[in-house]
Design a protein around this motif. Structure first.
Motif, PDB file in Angstrom:
ATOM      1  N   LEU A   1      91.475  -7.638 -35.640  1.00 58.36           N
ATOM      2  CA  LEU A   1      92.604  -8.558 -35.584  1.00 58.36           C
ATOM      3  C   LEU A   1      93.305  -8.603 -36.933  1.00 58.36           C
ATOM      4  CD1 LEU A   1      90.843  -9.432 -33.119  1.00 58.36           C
ATOM      5  CD2 LEU A   1      91.690 -11.741 -33.494  1.00 58.36           C
ATOM      6  N   PRO A   2      94.606  -8.442 -36.958  1.00 57.09           N
ATOM      7  CA  PRO A   2      95.346  -8.502 -38.225  1.00 57.09           C
ATOM      8  C   PRO A   2      95.432  -9.937 -38.715  1.00 57.09           C
ATOM      9  CG  PRO A   2      96.869  -8.282 -36.399  1.00 57.09           C
ATOM     10  CD  PRO A   2      95.482  -8.156 -35.815  1.00 57.09           C
ATOM     11  N   PRO A   3      95.753 -10.136 -40.009  1.00 51.47           N
ATOM     12  CA  PRO A   3      95.894 -11.498 -40.540  1.00 51.47           C
ATOM     13  C   PRO A   3      96.892 -12.346 -39.763  1.00 51.47           C
ATOM     14  CG  PRO A   3      95.851  -9.897 -42.321  1.00 51.47           C
ATOM     15  CD  PRO A   3      95.901  -9.112 -41.051  1.00 51.47           C
ATOM     16  N   ALA A   4      97.940 -11.722 -39.205  1.00 55.47           N
ATOM     17  CA  ALA A   4      98.945 -12.481 -38.444  1.00 55.47           C
ATOM     18  C   ALA A   4      98.354 -13.123 -37.203  1.00 55.47           C
ATOM     19  CB  ALA A   4     100.095 -11.553 -38.041  1.00 55.47           C
ATOM     20  N   VAL A   5      97.193 -12.627 -36.720  1.00 54.31           N
ATOM     21  CA  VAL A   5      96.520 -13.197 -35.558  1.00 54.31           C
ATOM     22  C   VAL A   5      95.364 -14.097 -36.000  1.00 54.31           C
ATOM     23  CG1 VAL A   5      95.165 -12.670 -33.490  1.00 54.31           C
ATOM     24  CG2 VAL A   5      97.177 -11.294 -34.062  1.00 54.31           C
TER      25      VAL A   5
ATOM     26  N   ALA B   1     104.686 -14.303 -22.460  1.00 54.20           N
ATOM     27  CA  ALA B   1     103.750 -15.369 -22.099  1.00 54.20           C
ATOM     28  C   ALA B   1     103.035 -15.923 -23.324  1.00 54.20           C
ATOM     29  CB  ALA B   1     102.736 -14.844 -21.088  1.00 54.20           C
ATOM     30  N   PHE B   2     102.536 -15.053 -24.200  1.00 57.20           N
ATOM     31  CA  PHE B   2     101.828 -15.517 -25.392  1.00 57.20           C
ATOM     32  C   PHE B   2     102.759 -16.328 -26.296  1.00 57.20           C
ATOM     33  CE2 PHE B   2      98.442 -11.892 -25.373  1.00 57.20           C
ATOM     34  CZ  PHE B   2      97.835 -12.513 -24.292  1.00 57.20           C
ATOM     35  N   GLU B   3     104.016 -15.895 -26.423  1.00 53.43           N
ATOM     36  CA  GLU B   3     104.971 -16.661 -27.237  1.00 53.43           C
ATOM     37  C   GLU B   3     105.165 -18.069 -26.659  1.00 53.43           C
ATOM     38  OE1 GLU B   3     109.664 -16.629 -28.645  1.00 53.43           O
ATOM     39  OE2 GLU B   3     108.841 -14.922 -27.544  1.00 53.43           O
ATOM     40  N   ALA B   4     105.306 -18.155 -25.334  1.00 57.15           N
ATOM     41  CA  ALA B   4     105.514 -19.464 -24.698  1.00 57.15           C
ATOM     42  C   ALA B   4     104.300 -20.361 -24.901  1.00 57.15           C
ATOM     43  CB  ALA B   4     105.794 -19.279 -23.212  1.00 57.15           C
ATOM     44  N   VAL B   5     103.088 -19.807 -24.742  1.00 53.63           N
ATOM     45  CA  VAL B   5     101.874 -20.617 -24.910  1.00 53.63           C
ATOM     46  C   VAL B   5     101.746 -21.099 -26.348  1.00 53.63           C
ATOM     47  CG1 VAL B   5      99.357 -20.570 -24.863  1.00 53.63           C
ATOM     48  CG2 VAL B   5     100.656 -19.532 -22.994  1.00 53.63           C
ATOM     49  N   LEU B   6     101.969 -20.193 -27.312  1.00 51.87           N
ATOM     50  CA  LEU B   6     101.829 -20.565 -28.718  1.00 51.87           C
ATOM     51  C   LEU B   6     102.849 -21.622 -29.133  1.00 51.87           C
ATOM     52  CD1 LEU B   6     101.229 -17.022 -30.248  1.00 51.87           C
ATOM     53  CD2 LEU B   6      99.562 -18.888 -30.138  1.00 51.87           C
ATOM     54  N   GLU B   7     104.045 -21.559 -28.568  1.00 55.65           N
ATOM     55  CA  GLU B   7     105.109 -22.466 -28.989  1.00 55.65           C
ATOM     56  C   GLU B   7     105.134 -23.766 -28.187  1.00 55.65           C
ATOM     57  OE1 GLU B   7     109.967 -22.411 -29.719  1.00 55.65           O
ATOM     58  OE2 GLU B   7     109.036 -20.907 -28.422  1.00 55.65           O
ATOM     59  N   ARG B   8     104.827 -23.697 -26.883  1.00 56.80           N
ATOM     60  CA  ARG B   8     105.156 -24.818 -26.019  1.00 56.80           C
ATOM     61  C   ARG B   8     103.979 -25.470 -25.303  1.00 56.80           C
ATOM     62  NH1 ARG B   8     110.746 -25.209 -24.606  1.00 56.80           N
ATOM     63  NH2 ARG B   8     111.991 -23.654 -25.703  1.00 56.80           N
ATOM     64  N   HIS B   9     102.839 -24.818 -25.210  1.00 56.16           N
ATOM     65  CA  HIS B   9     101.757 -25.452 -24.463  1.00 56.16           C
ATOM     66  C   HIS B   9     101.382 -26.784 -25.089  1.00 56.16           C
ATOM     67  CE1 HIS B   9      97.742 -26.210 -22.729  1.00 56.16           C
ATOM     68  NE2 HIS B   9      98.281 -25.642 -21.668  1.00 56.16           N
TER      69      HIS B   9
ATOM     70  N   GLU C   1      98.635 -28.236 -25.753  1.00 56.08           N
ATOM     71  CA  GLU C   1      97.599 -28.224 -26.787  1.00 56.08           C
ATOM     72  C   GLU C   1      97.734 -26.971 -27.642  1.00 56.08           C
ATOM     73  OE1 GLU C   1      95.814 -30.725 -27.260  1.00 56.08           O
ATOM     74  OE2 GLU C   1      95.952 -31.826 -25.366  1.00 56.08           O
ATOM     75  N   PRO C   2      97.569 -27.082 -28.962  1.00 53.55           N
ATOM     76  CA  PRO C   2      97.616 -25.874 -29.795  1.00 53.55           C
ATOM     77  C   PRO C   2      96.423 -24.980 -29.500  1.00 53.55           C
ATOM     78  CG  PRO C   2      96.901 -27.778 -31.079  1.00 53.55           C
ATOM     79  CD  PRO C   2      97.318 -28.304 -29.737  1.00 53.55           C
ATOM     80  N   VAL C   3      96.650 -23.688 -29.559  1.00 56.39           N
ATOM     81  CA  VAL C   3      95.577 -22.734 -29.308  1.00 56.39           C
ATOM     82  C   VAL C   3      95.633 -21.654 -30.384  1.00 56.39           C
ATOM     83  CG1 VAL C   3      97.059 -21.486 -27.676  1.00 56.39           C
ATOM     84  CG2 VAL C   3      94.598 -21.096 -27.650  1.00 56.39           C
ATOM     85  N   ALA C   4      94.471 -21.302 -30.939  1.00 59.39           N
ATOM     86  CA  ALA C   4      94.415 -20.243 -31.943  1.00 59.39           C
ATOM     87  C   ALA C   4      94.771 -18.911 -31.289  1.00 59.39           C
ATOM     88  CB  ALA C   4      93.011 -20.182 -32.549  1.00 59.39           C
ATOM     89  N   PRO C   5      95.585 -18.084 -31.948  1.00 62.61           N
ATOM     90  CA  PRO C   5      95.955 -16.795 -31.340  1.00 62.61           C
ATOM     91  C   PRO C   5      94.752 -15.939 -30.966  1.00 62.61           C
ATOM     92  CG  PRO C   5      97.351 -17.268 -33.229  1.00 62.61           C
ATOM     93  CD  PRO C   5      96.289 -18.324 -33.221  1.00 62.61           C
ATOM     94  N   SER C   6      93.700 -15.973 -31.778  1.00 65.94           N
ATOM     95  CA  SER C   6      92.519 -15.161 -31.459  1.00 65.94           C
ATOM     96  C   SER C   6      91.869 -15.645 -30.166  1.00 65.94           C
ATOM     97  CB  SER C   6      91.515 -15.224 -32.614  1.00 65.94           C
ATOM     98  OG  SER C   6      91.171 -16.574 -32.912  1.00 65.94           O
ATOM     99  N   ASP C   7      91.812 -16.963 -29.962  1.00 63.90           N
ATOM    100  CA  ASP C   7      91.267 -17.491 -28.710  1.00 63.90           C
ATOM    101  C   ASP C   7      92.171 -17.142 -27.532  1.00 63.90           C
ATOM    102  OD1 ASP C   7      89.042 -18.601 -29.892  1.00 63.90           O
ATOM    103  OD2 ASP C   7      89.965 -20.577 -30.169  1.00 63.90           O
ATOM    104  N   LEU C   8      93.467 -17.222 -27.747  1.00 73.36           N
ATOM    105  CA  LEU C   8      94.414 -16.875 -26.690  1.00 73.36           C
ATOM    106  C   LEU C   8      94.178 -15.452 -26.209  1.00 73.36           C
ATOM    107  CD1 LEU C   8      96.970 -17.482 -25.029  1.00 73.36           C
ATOM    108  CD2 LEU C   8      98.335 -16.880 -27.032  1.00 73.36           C
ATOM    109  N   GLY C   9      93.987 -14.528 -27.158  1.00 72.35           N
ATOM    110  CA  GLY C   9      93.729 -13.144 -26.779  1.00 72.35           C
ATOM    111  C   GLY C   9      92.384 -12.962 -26.115  1.00 72.35           C
TER     112      GLY C   9
ATOM    113  N   THR D   1     103.800 -13.811 -34.068  1.00 73.64           N
ATOM    114  CA  THR D   1     102.359 -13.886 -33.823  1.00 73.64           C
ATOM    115  C   THR D   1     102.012 -13.281 -32.465  1.00 73.64           C
ATOM    116  OG1 THR D   1     102.278 -15.916 -35.131  1.00 73.64           O
ATOM    117  CG2 THR D   1     100.386 -15.442 -33.725  1.00 73.64           C
ATOM    118  N   ALA D   2     102.840 -13.578 -31.452  1.00 68.20           N
ATOM    119  CA  ALA D   2     102.577 -13.038 -30.114  1.00 68.20           C
ATOM    120  C   ALA D   2     102.645 -11.518 -30.109  1.00 68.20           C
ATOM    121  CB  ALA D   2     103.583 -13.618 -29.116  1.00 68.20           C
ATOM    122  N   ALA D   3     103.606 -10.944 -30.827  1.00 70.64           N
ATOM    123  CA  ALA D   3     103.738  -9.482 -30.869  1.00 70.64           C
ATOM    124  C   ALA D   3     102.517  -8.848 -31.521  1.00 70.64           C
ATOM    125  CB  ALA D   3     105.010  -9.104 -31.630  1.00 70.64           C
TER     126      ALA D   3
END
Length: 517
Positions: free
Chosen positions: A92-96, A33-41, A43-51, A108-110
């Protein structure tokens, strides 16, 4: 921790749930789900906000828990003691926090899942309410909170809901008839779908249904009778029916019969077409109705067409494009726009124009949405139709179906609908050329201005402003435009205005031209 664990115990008598945290199942669903949101939603969303937004959904199940993001870390806190030590924390790691622009969404999702899951596990251990909800309930709460932040149309569908929807689409079929209870307690056939099994067997509206597979039916339990008519596709069913004093048995084969969505009436030398939805056969049936009325073998073609889309909540986008194509000689019908390259498409008319150039009036109201807005916008923007009624719903986002590892599905908004003149349908909706939602007196004044010798379209200035709108449209501009003709349920005045426009070609041309460039 112990005090928190008893705050939200499930009600007495509820079944026990497994206490072990379902880590692998939750990790797999969140990663997809996170991969789909980050790639396809859309509007762009920051990974930290997504979490963060997803984790905040836990509070819907367990109000005693709170998740915060601060100093580069997620923290799980007791709501009653926010100043105290967290129950769990994850940096949160730098990747997030700062993912590289070229980082694959899956990577990023992983990393985000690896950061969020320890908090989920701690919350699971602390809250009986979460354990009672199970993995599916926890995921539903997380996604509902997430999409509260992202958009109103994306949603999570559980495995059971997804399976039920698939069975409804492909697993069962009917006979193409509708039942009603007679005054004497009998069961009558109220309607027969053209081309369905019942119609092919010669059944008619008004026939009495006496038994299904030898079992009598009663008007007192109509729902049971209707349910017994449905079954697996290509299965057989025997009906005992009566017409007058004659009884006969009919053997029918169940087959999919799409609901009728096109209703045709000719009155006052006008072709009245009502579309209740956009299903697989809608455009084909509408094309047949137009060919019958305007084709080479038609006698005395009608002088105009009224396309009634009031109350039409939409349906298949491809059918909306095909319906608009039936009235247009060329040009753009629709553009879709999104972040993902596959979300960007342009739909063009192929020059069918089956209405022989006759004037068209489209009726809309506040319940007209999605696919019906696509049709109204396309015909209005090309000056092919005069639109009458109220501002439409403004549902202009397209959802992508993303299968999930648990058998569930994510319906993810990934593109927006853009009208031919470049304005977005989402939020704005379609603006009519003649507004009827401001009341009878306002409608009469608008028509008086239109019908004057030097009259002009009453909504011309608003339509011009509406057509200039571009994404992102400020909320105050959306409100101002929609307030010019507030969304309302369709009314009888709509049909009267349509008839007046077709009676007065100059007035129709003025309204139709006001919506075109």
């Amino acid at each position: 921790m112990l005090a928190l664990a008893v705050l939200a115990a499930p009600p007495a008598g509820t079944p026990a749930r497994a206490q072990e945290f379902p880590r692998s199942a939750i990790e797999a669903v969140l990663a997809a789900a996170f991969e789909a949101v980050l790639e396809r939603h859309l509007e762009p969303v920051a990974p930290s906000d997504l979490g963060l937004w997803s984790l905040r959904g836990l509070s819907a199940l367990e109000p005693a828990l709170l998740v915060e993001l601060g100093d580069g870390a997620f923290r799980l806190l007791p709501a009653a003691a926010r100043a105290g030590p967290p129950l769990a924390a994850q940096r949160l790691p730098p990747a997030v926090l700062h993912p590289p622009a070229a980082a694959p969404p899956a990577t990023t999702a992983a990393a985000l899942v690896a950061t969020a899951v320890p908090l989920l596990e701690a919350a699971w251990a602390a809250s009986p309410a979460l354990r009672h909800a199970g993995a599916e309930g926890v995921l539903r709460a997380m996604f509902e909170e997430l999409f509260n932040y992202l958009d109103p149309y994306s949603r999570y569908v559980t495995a059971a809901e997804a399976q039920a929807a698939r069975e409804r689409r492909i697993g069962h079929a009917g006979l193409g008839l509708r039942l009603a209870a007679g005054r004497d307690g009998t069961v009558r056939i109220a309607a027969v779908a053209p081309g369905g099994p019942a119609a092919r067997a010669g059944l008619r509206a008004g026939d009495r249904l006496l038994a299904i597979e030898g079992e009598p039916v009663s008007g007192g339990d109509l729902g049971d009778a209707a349910a017994r008519l449905e079954g697996p596709e290509n299965s057989l069913v025997t009906l005992l029916v009566a017409r007058g004093n004659r009884r006969r048995e009919v053997l029918l084969v169940r087959s999919p019969v799409p609901p009728e969505t096109v209703f045709v009436e000719r009155r006052d030398d006008i072709l009245w077409l009502r579309l209740s939805g956009f299903l697989h056969a809608t455009a084909e049936r509408l094309a047949t109705a137009l060919a019958d009325a305007f084709g080479p073998h038609a006698r005395n073609p009608p002088r105009g067409v009224v396309l009634d889309l009031r109350g039409n909540r939409g349906g298949l986008l491809t059918q909306a494009v095909a319906v608009a194509d039936l009235f247009l000689a060329g040009g753009t019908i629709l553009r879709t726009d999104g972040r993902h390259p596959e979300a960007r498409r342009i739909y063009l008319a192929h020059g069918q124009e089956l209405a022989a150039g006759r004037p068209v009036v489209v009726l809309v109201d506040g319940r007209s949405a999605s696919a019906s807005e696509v049709v109204a916008a396309a015909l209005a923007d090309h000056g092919r139709a005069a639109v009458v009624g109220s501002t439409t719903m403004g549902k202009g986002l397209v959802q992508l179906l993303v299968p999930l590892p648990d058998g569930g599905e994510l319906l993810l908004s990934w593109s927006r609908l853009i009208a031919p003149r470049g304005w977005p349908i989402q939020g704005l909706g379609v603006m009519p050329g003649v507004c009827t939602s401001l009341g009878a007196e306002a409608t009469e004044r608008a028509l008086a201005r239109l019908m004057a010798p030097d009259g002009a379209a009453p909504m011309a200035a608003v339509l011009a402003r509406h057509a200039r709108a571009r994404v992102p449209v400020p909320a105050e501009e959306v409100a101002a435009l929609r307030n010019a003709c507030p969304p309302a349920e369709g009314r009888e005045a709509d049909r009267a205005v349509a008839r007046l426009l077709l009676d007065h070609p100059r007035a129709w041309r003025a309204v139709a031209a006001a919506g075109a460039p």
